[in-house]
Design an enzyme around this catalytic site. Sequence first.
Site, mmCIF file in Angstrom:
data_model
loop_
_atom_site.group_PDB
_atom_site.id
_atom_site.type_symbol
_atom_site.label_atom_id
_atom_site.label_comp_id
_atom_site.label_asym_id
_atom_site.label_seq_id
_atom_site.Cartn_x
_atom_site.Cartn_y
_atom_site.Cartn_z
ATOM 1 N N CYS A 186 0.833 -1.212 0.000
ATOM 2 C CA CYS A 186 0.000 0.000 0.000
ATOM 3 C C CYS A 186 0.860 1.251 0.000
ATOM 4 O O CYS A 186 1.738 1.439 0.834
ATOM 5 C CB CYS A 186 -0.998 -0.081 1.155
ATOM 6 S SG CYS A 186 -1.031 1.250 2.345
ATOM 7 N N CYS A 203 0.995 3.401 3.034
ATOM 8 C CA CYS A 203 1.778 2.780 4.123
ATOM 9 C C CYS A 203 3.260 3.064 3.917
ATOM 10 O O CYS A 203 3.976 3.396 4.869
ATOM 11 C CB CYS A 203 1.541 1.276 4.164
ATOM 12 S SG CYS A 203 -0.187 0.838 4.397
#
Length: 515
Positions: free
Chosen positions: A41, A44
């Site tokens: 992600c 992230c």
Amino acid sequence: SGARAGLYSPGDRVRVVDADSVPQLFNTSSAFLLELYATWCGHCAAFAPVFRSLARDISEWKPAVDLVAIDCAEEENRKACTSLGVTGYPSLKFFPAYSSNESVGESLRGFPRDVQGLRRLVIDRLESHKEPGPPACPPLEPASAAEVDGFYESNKDQHLALVFEKNDSYVGREVTLDLLQYENIAVRRVLSSEKDLVSRLGVTEFPSCYLYYTDTNYTRLPVLMEARTFYSYALQRLPGVVRAGKPLPSDSDLQRNYTEEPWRSFNRSRVYMSDLESALHYSLRVELSAHTTISGDDLTALKQYITVLTKYFPGRPAIKGALKAVENWLQEQEGTEIQYSDFRKALDSTVLSGDAVLPAGVRWVGCQGSQPQYRGYPCAVWTLFHVLTVQAKASGSTDGLEVLRAMRAYVSSFFGCRPCATHFESMAQESLSDVTSPATAVLWLWSRHNQVNNRLAGEPSEDPHFPKIQWPTPELCPSCHSLKNGGEHSWSKDQVLDFLYNYFSAERILPDYLQ
Ligand code: FAD
């Protein structure tokens, strides 16, 4: 191919857990902040450096609150993540101390994406923590005059530090938490609205910090800047203040002859040639000798190392001559491997006009430890490579990575401390690509060394006489330190760079410990 896949590496202060280790987080005496992320992600990946910096920033708070992360993209962690009720990444959850293993924690929706905001969020949670709170967490609420008056009756601490501040300031609580692992000192915040204490001590500046002993015996803590980092650093170094579990360093330790060589006093703000030559001796005659045959990447590493030494080691002519001779010998070797014994012969046969070129044996001066297991070689390795990066810059090199590439390869192939090598390699993988010039190389090594200092502060390997600190200290380089708008400490990189150029310059290296 990092030592561990995912967004965090072993050198980070973030504790990465998996499905098997999740249960160990519960029913413990510290609260924790859990990041649930997925390696794939993008948000992230963008958040990871912030979380990593937060972990370094509040590493002293660990006994009260830990920073933990779990990779929910890992198949085997899926169930653990699902049972924590998380579907989007990155998510942050706060778990109070003694949370049961059924707890799903408090979801911190819309959490701040900066260190200061997150740190404040952690403080708010700790301050409003229900009983029982983490035992390691000191009182965070403002102190009243009555509490201050009764302090020494009910506490055996030697010092009480009072941080006077406005209600919306977090400095007092930050400093309180920064000191939680230290003995003989307590820190309390006092609000500017606490009229009695403010007028008793004549406080006019907020924040400001005072050491309070009695109502007639108190002094203002002298600091370079009125801010968290400076208060914490100064308080951690007060006489009698010591990290819990560490002996109080005393000068008599140094005279008691724990080391083979008698202790020599030296100037702690200088580099000594004796340490650099000792590092060369130890690396070339001891560390390398563990490798009977040297080939492949190791041989490349050795050649790179000798080359940067030949080019940049600011040594006496005899030593430079020896290094050059070894470099020539290495270049003449045509096979894909060499024997260490041959290398050693080449090194030791370079006796020019009767001079024994590279002195044998080690004699630590600036790298002396108070006991034999402390400092010495690893201290000198850092010093050597700082000197080499600075020399490369000074001699007009244009290849920013030359020295660091050699250091990375040497550490990876030969440095005897293998966990150190793993950590160093993961830092190199993470950020060596930021280095674009000899100047950024100098700064990169300085900042990674501080990262290591942060990780090792308080570890058993820390010499009590040489605590791991963020370096250079405000005393050593006042202009290196500055404050951002929000009052956060920041390094003035240009000043740091000038300081490093000077500190590690060839002209400034002391030839002997007597000076
Ligand atoms: P050192 O950290 O060795 O520093 C030596 C001197 O350099 C200091 O006295 C100071 O004058 C100066 N200095 C301090 N900070 C800086 C800075 N940021 N920039 C420039 N100069 C500075 N030990 C472990 O336990 N675990 C590890 O993972 C680990 N990794 C290491 C990786 C490498 C590449 C090296 C060389 C060493 C590593 N060590 C590790 C050893 C550890 O970093 C120290 O070298 C050792 O504990 C000795 O500490 P010291 O007090 O002598 O100071």
